[in-house]
Enzyme design. Structure first.
Site, PDB file in Angstrom:
ATOM      1  N   HIS A  16      -7.761  -5.413  -0.801  1.00  0.00           N
ATOM      2  CA  HIS A  16      -6.532  -4.754  -0.535  1.00  0.00           C
ATOM      3  C   HIS A  16      -5.888  -5.358   0.676  1.00  0.00           C
ATOM      4  CE1 HIS A  16      -3.780  -1.202  -0.476  1.00  0.00           C
ATOM      5  NE2 HIS A  16      -3.930  -0.926   0.673  1.00  0.00           N
ATOM      6  N   ASP A  18      -8.661  -6.034  -5.172  1.00  0.00           N
ATOM      7  CA  ASP A  18      -8.409  -4.882  -4.665  1.00  0.00           C
ATOM      8  C   ASP A  18      -9.122  -3.655  -5.076  1.00  0.00           C
ATOM      9  OD1 ASP A  18      -7.248  -2.275  -3.547  1.00  0.00           O
ATOM     10  OD2 ASP A  18      -5.197  -3.201  -3.347  1.00  0.00           O
ATOM     11  N   SER A  30       0.835  -1.149  -0.052  1.00  0.00           N
ATOM     12  CA  SER A  30       0.129  -0.086  -0.043  1.00  0.00           C
ATOM     13  C   SER A  30       0.995   1.300  -0.061  1.00  0.00           C
ATOM     14  CB  SER A  30      -1.094  -0.106   1.194  1.00  0.00           C
ATOM     15  OG  SER A  30      -2.165   0.881   0.935  1.00  0.00           O
TER      16      SER A  30
END
Length: 342
Positions: free
Chosen positions: A317, A288, A134
């Protein structure tokens, strides 16, 4: 997680650190933790930056001899990102840069501070790998573009070289939820916005995990009795433990992430991607919803030495941070082994 050769947290302080926005931090602070032993030739360094709202204690679960990053072979460093509440953040910065005057922090700023820290504290000039999920992946990408001769490998899970417009819509919805709370006054949260953070947690829950995860009610396998139990005890709790001004500032860092947004590349994303010399393994989550695999697919033609290996997961995610998901952990661990052996 192994406790072999594990340090307590330490703080690096950099005087008069000039940010991209033009503001000088009189004392930029980077809190870090290390795991393992630095090789004599300093060839075994893995940098593992933090993600949104996370501190090192939230992400160190994957460090261990039988986990994703092995401290018996590598010297692993977790630098806490500025605005995460430990390193320089709105919640710990004194006047005159406190409250609504806290300056904008970019991923570029974080990586430049990390570079100075590594060279000044450890004398490290080259990294065996930068591993990031991320926002940690955004930092890894920046490392590859800003210091192409200093990074051998990049493993990036659920991230992108530039924050997409669709991703920005998600971030704006979080900012709107937070600032709708009456605690937001004069560009600053005067007190913790309890209602705003509760709303933030529920918005996040719908974006961060896939529809299939909820359809199959997999939260019950994690120990939550009902959907409401999951929303309250995981998602609301996750953000309620952080300072709202830190959360807000870090949203801006994420929103503006772009490896080409600097004097070196002047907005030319293709040029920035093409400058990366490291071996790159991109591992997006197939489901995601905001770091889409298509973003990485569009990056691939510009990368010199890269593989795209999507994570076949319904965890959205969260597939890139599988602390409660052994199957996805094994998949990522294999990717790490493959990349480090390349």
């Amino acid at each position: 997680m192994t406790d072999a050769a594990m340090t307590d947290t330490r703080t690096y302080e950099c005087p008069n650190f000039v940010l991209q926005c033009g503001i000088t931090l009189p004392a930029a602070k980077l809190v870090y933790k290390t795991y393992g032993t630095l090789a004599e030739d300093k060839s075994n360094v893995i940098l593992y930056p933090t993600s949104y709202s996370a501190q090192h204690s939230d992400i160190e679960w994957l460090i261990g001899a039988d986990r994703i990053l092995d401290p018996s072979r590598y010297f692993i460093i977790i630098p806490n990102m500025m605005t995460n509440g430990l390193s320089t953040s709105p919640s710990n910065t004194p006047y005159p840069l406190n409250q609504g005057r806290f300056p904008a922090i970019t991923i570029y700023d974080n990586v430049m501070l990390q570079r100075r820290f590594l060279t000044e504290v450890f004398g490290i000039e080259r990294l065996a790998m930068v591993y990031g999920w991320s926002m940690g992946g955004q930092q890894a990408y920046h490392w590859g573009a800003l210091f192409p001769d200093a990074v051998d490998r990049l493993l990036i899970t659920c991230s992108s070289a530039r924050t997409s417009e669709h991703n920005k819509i998600f971030l704006d919805s979080i900012r709107a939820a937070l600032t709708a709370d009456p605690a937001w006054r004069d560009g600053w949260f005067q007190e913790q916005p309890v209602k705003g953070i509760r709303a933030m947690g529920r918005i996040y829950a719908g974006w961060a995990i896939s529809q299939t995860f909820y359809r199959q009610q997999l939260y019950k396998s994690l120990g939550y009795a009902t959907l409401e139990d999951f929303l309250v005890r995981f998602w609301e709790w996750t953000y309620a433990r952080r300072d709202a001004n830190d959360l807000y500032a870090q949203l801006g860092t994420w929103f503006n992430s772009d490896i080409s947004a600097n004097e070196l590349y002047r907005g030319d994303l293709a040029k920035a991607l093409g400058a990366i010399k490291a071996k790159v393994l991109l591992m997006p989550g197939e489901t995601d919803l905001y770091f889409r695999p298509e973003d990485n697919e569009l990056e691939m033609p510009h990368l010199k030495n890269a593989e795209l290996r999507p994570i076949p997961s319904i965890w959205g995610h969260r597939a890139g941070n599988p602390s409660q998901n052994p199957e996805d952990e094994r998949f990522i661990a294999q990717g790490v082994r493959d990349l480090l052996s390349a």
